[in-house]
Write a protein that holds these residues in place. Sequence first.
Motif, mmCIF file in Angstrom:
data_model
loop_
_atom_site.group_PDB
_atom_site.id
_atom_site.type_symbol
_atom_site.label_atom_id
_atom_site.label_comp_id
_atom_site.label_asym_id
_atom_site.label_seq_id
_atom_site.Cartn_x
_atom_site.Cartn_y
_atom_site.Cartn_z
ATOM 1 N N ARG A 145 -52.333 -44.470 13.895
ATOM 2 C CA ARG A 145 -52.665 -43.805 15.157
ATOM 3 C C ARG A 145 -51.496 -43.877 16.136
ATOM 4 O O ARG A 145 -51.212 -42.914 16.864
ATOM 5 N N GLN A 146 -50.828 -45.014 16.174
ATOM 6 C CA GLN A 146 -49.678 -45.139 17.064
ATOM 7 C C GLN A 146 -48.553 -44.197 16.640
ATOM 8 O O GLN A 146 -47.887 -43.586 17.492
ATOM 9 N N ALA A 147 -48.367 -44.069 15.335
ATOM 10 C CA ALA A 147 -47.341 -43.138 14.857
ATOM 11 C C ALA A 147 -47.705 -41.700 15.221
ATOM 12 O O ALA A 147 -46.832 -40.898 15.600
ATOM 13 N N SER A 148 -48.992 -41.377 15.142
ATOM 14 C CA SER A 148 -49.439 -40.025 15.513
ATOM 15 C C SER A 148 -49.189 -39.759 16.990
ATOM 16 O O SER A 148 -48.792 -38.654 17.381
ATOM 17 N N MET A 149 -49.399 -40.775 17.824
ATOM 18 C CA MET A 149 -49.164 -40.588 19.253
ATOM 19 C C MET A 149 -47.672 -40.420 19.541
ATOM 20 O O MET A 149 -47.280 -39.594 20.380
ATOM 21 N N GLN A 150 -46.840 -41.195 18.867
ATOM 22 C CA GLN A 150 -45.394 -41.037 19.051
ATOM 23 C C GLN A 150 -44.959 -39.625 18.672
ATOM 24 O O GLN A 150 -44.140 -39.006 19.354
ATOM 25 N N SER A 151 -45.531 -39.127 17.576
ATOM 26 C CA SER A 151 -45.210 -37.762 17.153
ATOM 27 C C SER A 151 -45.695 -36.750 18.180
ATOM 28 O O SER A 151 -44.986 -35.783 18.497
ATOM 29 N N ALA A 152 -46.906 -36.971 18.742
ATOM 30 C CA ALA A 152 -47.446 -36.048 19.738
ATOM 31 C C ALA A 152 -46.593 -36.042 20.998
ATOM 32 O O ALA A 152 -46.361 -34.980 21.600
ATOM 33 N N ILE A 153 -46.106 -37.218 21.403
ATOM 34 C CA ILE A 153 -45.237 -37.289 22.590
ATOM 35 C C ILE A 153 -43.929 -36.544 22.335
ATOM 36 O O ILE A 153 -43.428 -35.810 23.202
ATOM 37 N N ALA A 154 -43.384 -36.726 21.134
ATOM 38 C CA ALA A 154 -42.142 -36.011 20.800
ATOM 39 C C ALA A 154 -42.372 -34.504 20.806
ATOM 40 O O ALA A 154 -41.529 -33.732 21.298
ATOM 41 N N GLN A 155 -43.532 -34.072 20.288
ATOM 42 C CA GLN A 155 -43.850 -32.649 20.296
ATOM 43 C C GLN A 155 -43.989 -32.134 21.731
ATOM 44 O O GLN A 155 -43.553 -31.030 22.055
ATOM 45 N N TYR A 156 -44.586 -32.943 22.603
ATOM 46 C CA TYR A 156 -44.754 -32.533 23.995
ATOM 47 C C TYR A 156 -43.402 -32.388 24.687
ATOM 48 O O TYR A 156 -43.157 -31.409 25.407
ATOM 49 N N GLU A 157 -42.523 -33.359 24.498
ATOM 50 C CA GLU A 157 -41.201 -33.294 25.133
ATOM 51 C C GLU A 157 -40.406 -32.102 24.621
ATOM 52 O O GLU A 157 -39.712 -31.416 25.399
ATOM 53 N N ALA A 158 -40.525 -31.819 23.312
ATOM 54 C CA ALA A 158 -39.835 -30.644 22.775
ATOM 55 C C ALA A 158 -40.438 -29.364 23.338
ATOM 56 O O ALA A 158 -39.713 -28.411 23.661
ATOM 57 N N ALA A 159 -41.762 -29.352 23.484
ATOM 58 C CA ALA A 159 -42.427 -28.164 24.025
ATOM 59 C C ALA A 159 -42.029 -27.922 25.472
ATOM 60 O O ALA A 159 -41.878 -26.768 25.904
ATOM 61 N N GLN A 160 -41.854 -28.991 26.239
ATOM 62 C CA GLN A 160 -41.415 -28.843 27.628
ATOM 63 C C GLN A 160 -40.025 -28.219 27.695
ATOM 64 O O GLN A 160 -39.756 -27.347 28.528
ATOM 65 N N SER A 161 -39.140 -28.676 26.804
ATOM 66 C CA SER A 161 -37.784 -28.113 26.778
ATOM 67 C C SER A 161 -37.818 -26.635 26.388
ATOM 68 O O SER A 161 -37.139 -25.803 27.001
#
Length: 451
Positions: free
Chosen positions: A371-387
């Motif tokens: 679950r923690q790995a999934s959240m890290q991936s989701a945060i990375a996806q969010y930061e990429a989406a913001q860019s």
Amino acid sequence: MKNRTFYYFAPILMAIFATQMVYGQGKLDAYIQEGLATNQSIKQQNFVLEKSVYALKEAKSMFLPEVTFSTTYTKANGGRTIDFPTGDLFNGVYATLNQLTGTNAFPQLQNQKILLNPDNFYDAKFRTTLPILNAELIYNKRIKKQQVDLQKAEVLLYKRELVKEIKTAYYSYQKAVYATGIYESSLRLVEEGQRINTKLYENSKVNRTVVLRSQNEVSKINASLTGSRKTAESARYYFNFLLNRPLTDSVILDDIKTLPARDQLLGNSVTGREELSKLRIAKDINGNLTGLAKSYIVPKLGTFIDLGSQAFDWKFNSNSRYYLFGISLEWNLFSSGKNNYRVKQAIADREALASQTDYVQQQLFTELKVRQASMQSAIAQYEAAQSQLKTSQIYYGDMLKLYKQGMAIYIELLDAQNQWIDAQLHANIALYDTWIADAAIERANASFTIQ
């Protein structure tokens, strides 16, 4: 001329993707409390808990005196008899007495046959019993108490799972609602583009292909908008179902603007999981079951007193009334190894529980890390989406200016426009995916405080 359609998305972007605003989830917290109070599955588990509490009270009551009333009445004829030679014993003596007295005061007697079965006889009594020493009752009470604790852990387990489901459903619904908003704004944008291109075509500034392509974009966004609305509707139905509310009830949304706290990524403890609590309680129950199996070596000691009346022909007087007091002792001395087998079964269960506990603990720890790995991936996806959102917005603005100046073809403008729409959708999805992942971690480490 400045194109006002360029600014259609500004309110949505400010509402969804601003990262410096204060965050609060008051509405969601209220919904969680409502769900915990009204959910049907929780109610069912509370009924089971109530049953366990009554079973404990029953076990405690076994140490108290018990009073019962019983009565029997017998009517008999025939059966075994006892011969009593009354005549043989007394007739000779009576005859002599009659001769001496010159009277017949002493009659001749017949030999008697006494019926063993009591005829027209009743026995009514109140019996009070009280256990003095009974190891089985002691272990039974302990087990019932631990079963109450076990069911409490089961209720907490259901509540914790429900909290996660409510949060996930809430974020999914909010994600669908904002996606619908993006599609609605996109529809206004493409409709405006269709209007402009139609005017340009009427003035022979563009060819018919541009108009047809604009119409296709309107149809595509309309279809996506319809699908998004249905997705939001389904998400609302499921959310209301979890809260045991009418499916069509409206849902008030919190203004979620930031990512969840990242401290959830640091914890490694799963000791608060109810699954482990249940296994620990089961281990304690097994210990008492082992003691129960060994309790045969302790004698059972009890006492009783009877207060009653017994007589023939329903007589009730001082002679019929009686009391009977007694003490009972029961000691199991030999049972062909049956008790030893029960002890061995309890020991085998204990070993199985120990092995299961190690396995479950490792399984829960693995779930937490996933679950923690999934959240890290989701945060990375969010930061990429913001860019991507920022660059696509700039790209669309530049292409719109070039198109209006006649320096870019419509296909290039359309590509920039679609990139901008997709970037908004991805940013919306990425934001709520982080909150869904956070709810999953909260479930995995049992960090949510249940009142």
